[in-house]
Design an enzyme around this catalytic site. Sequence first.
Site, short mmCIF file in Angstrom:
data_model
loop_
_atom_site.label_atom_id
_atom_site.label_comp_id
_atom_site.label_asym_id
_atom_site.label_seq_id
_atom_site.Cartn_x
_atom_site.Cartn_y
_atom_site.Cartn_z
N ARG A 15 0.88 -1.18 0.00
CA ARG A 15 0.00 0.00 0.00
C ARG A 15 0.91 1.22 0.00
NH1 ARG A 15 -5.29 1.32 3.58
NH2 ARG A 15 -6.10 -0.02 1.94
N HIS A 74 -7.54 0.84 -6.33
CA HIS A 74 -7.71 -0.06 -5.19
C HIS A 74 -8.39 -1.34 -5.69
CE1 HIS A 74 -7.81 -1.36 -1.18
NE2 HIS A 74 -8.69 -0.53 -0.64
N GLN A 120 -10.15 -4.03 -3.31
CA GLN A 120 -11.43 -3.58 -2.77
C GLN A 120 -12.57 -3.89 -3.75
OE1 GLN A 120 -12.18 -1.84 0.28
NE2 GLN A 120 -14.22 -2.45 -0.39
N ASP A 134 -17.34 7.20 -0.95
CA ASP A 134 -16.10 6.98 -0.20
C ASP A 134 -15.77 8.31 0.46
OD1 ASP A 134 -13.66 5.99 0.74
OD2 ASP A 134 -12.65 6.09 -1.20
N CYS A 136 -16.33 1.49 0.98
CA CYS A 136 -15.16 0.64 1.28
C CYS A 136 -14.73 0.75 2.72
CB CYS A 136 -14.02 0.98 0.33
SG CYS A 136 -13.33 2.63 0.57
N ARG A 177 -13.70 -8.61 1.97
CA ARG A 177 -12.29 -8.35 1.68
C ARG A 177 -11.47 -9.61 1.95
NH1 ARG A 177 -10.08 -3.33 1.53
NH2 ARG A 177 -8.32 -4.50 0.69
#
Length: 312
Positions: free
Chosen positions: A111, A138, A141, A229, A268, A296
């Site tokens: 990340r 991402h 996700q 988000d 998310c 996830r």
Amino acid sequence: MMTRHFLNLSDAGGDAIAAMISDAIDRKAARLAAGLPRGAADKDAPLAGRTLAMIFEKNSTRTRVSFDMAIRQLGGTSLILDGSTSQLGRGETIADTARVLSRMVDAIMIRTDDHAKIEEMARHATVPVINGLTDDSHPCQIVADLLTVIEHGVALPGSQWAWLGDGNNVLHSIIEAAGLFKFDVRVGVPEGYEPDPRFGAQASARGATITLMRDAAQAAAGADVVVTDTWISMGQAGGEEKLKAMMPYQVTASLMAQAKPTAKFLHCLPAHREEEVTAEVIDGPQSVIWDEAENRLHAQKSVLLWAFGLLG
Ligand code: CP
Ligand code: NVA
């Protein structure tokens, strides 16, 4: 076989992602039926003896825990490198880090901020590199998001998705998924905060319709899936001006009423209640965020299996 890197959804492609989702559904059901505790390995333990190194240059709860539990459930182990306390934090290059880790572990999840860094890592790693979020995208996700909406009865091809708010990394991966699975995305976004047009152009070339809209209600109209988000992603400056520009795109109960009555709400997480979404919506009956968060774990297992050449 070439080393498989998962930097964006297109690295796997639609067929492999469909295989990942199907495997995730099967493994999830098998564990439930067997009543396995979370720390126990799946019966086949397909990644026994493998180690995943996870590098975090930004905070994480879900990505960190889901990858850790995912590799354990597949029979392997993980280790975590914190960006600031590893030599990366003192300027050792990404390329050298990739070369060293490739001699010691079986896969790397990172990340980070600049997407170019993960591309650099993939160029120099001889083990799979997986994107655990960059400023650009991402993808892990979105494998979980696709799994979640499918479990909740949405058929992806031809479905209508509405994104409200910032044109960020998560949206980029949704747009990429739209191209791979032929669904449409209406993006309700204020001027100056639009997604990177490269993602829209790629999805449109693959037959999806990606439409930018200034009117939030129009974006949500008739949607099967409503997504938002945080308005200020990790590493972004933010500020009062941005929050003010975003306010008309807040997901409220009246906005949800524009979507189909069966519409599902995704986020998310982490969420900021009363900013991008009201508590009424995120904690309401159309919200599937806890399934999305759990997924996830199931999605990560499939991504790992694909990266190791065991799926797709
Ligand atoms: N959704 C997500 O990636 O969460 P974390 O930042 O907690 O990993
Ligand atoms: N867009 C958010 C997602 C966090 C999981 C961020 O980049 O901070």
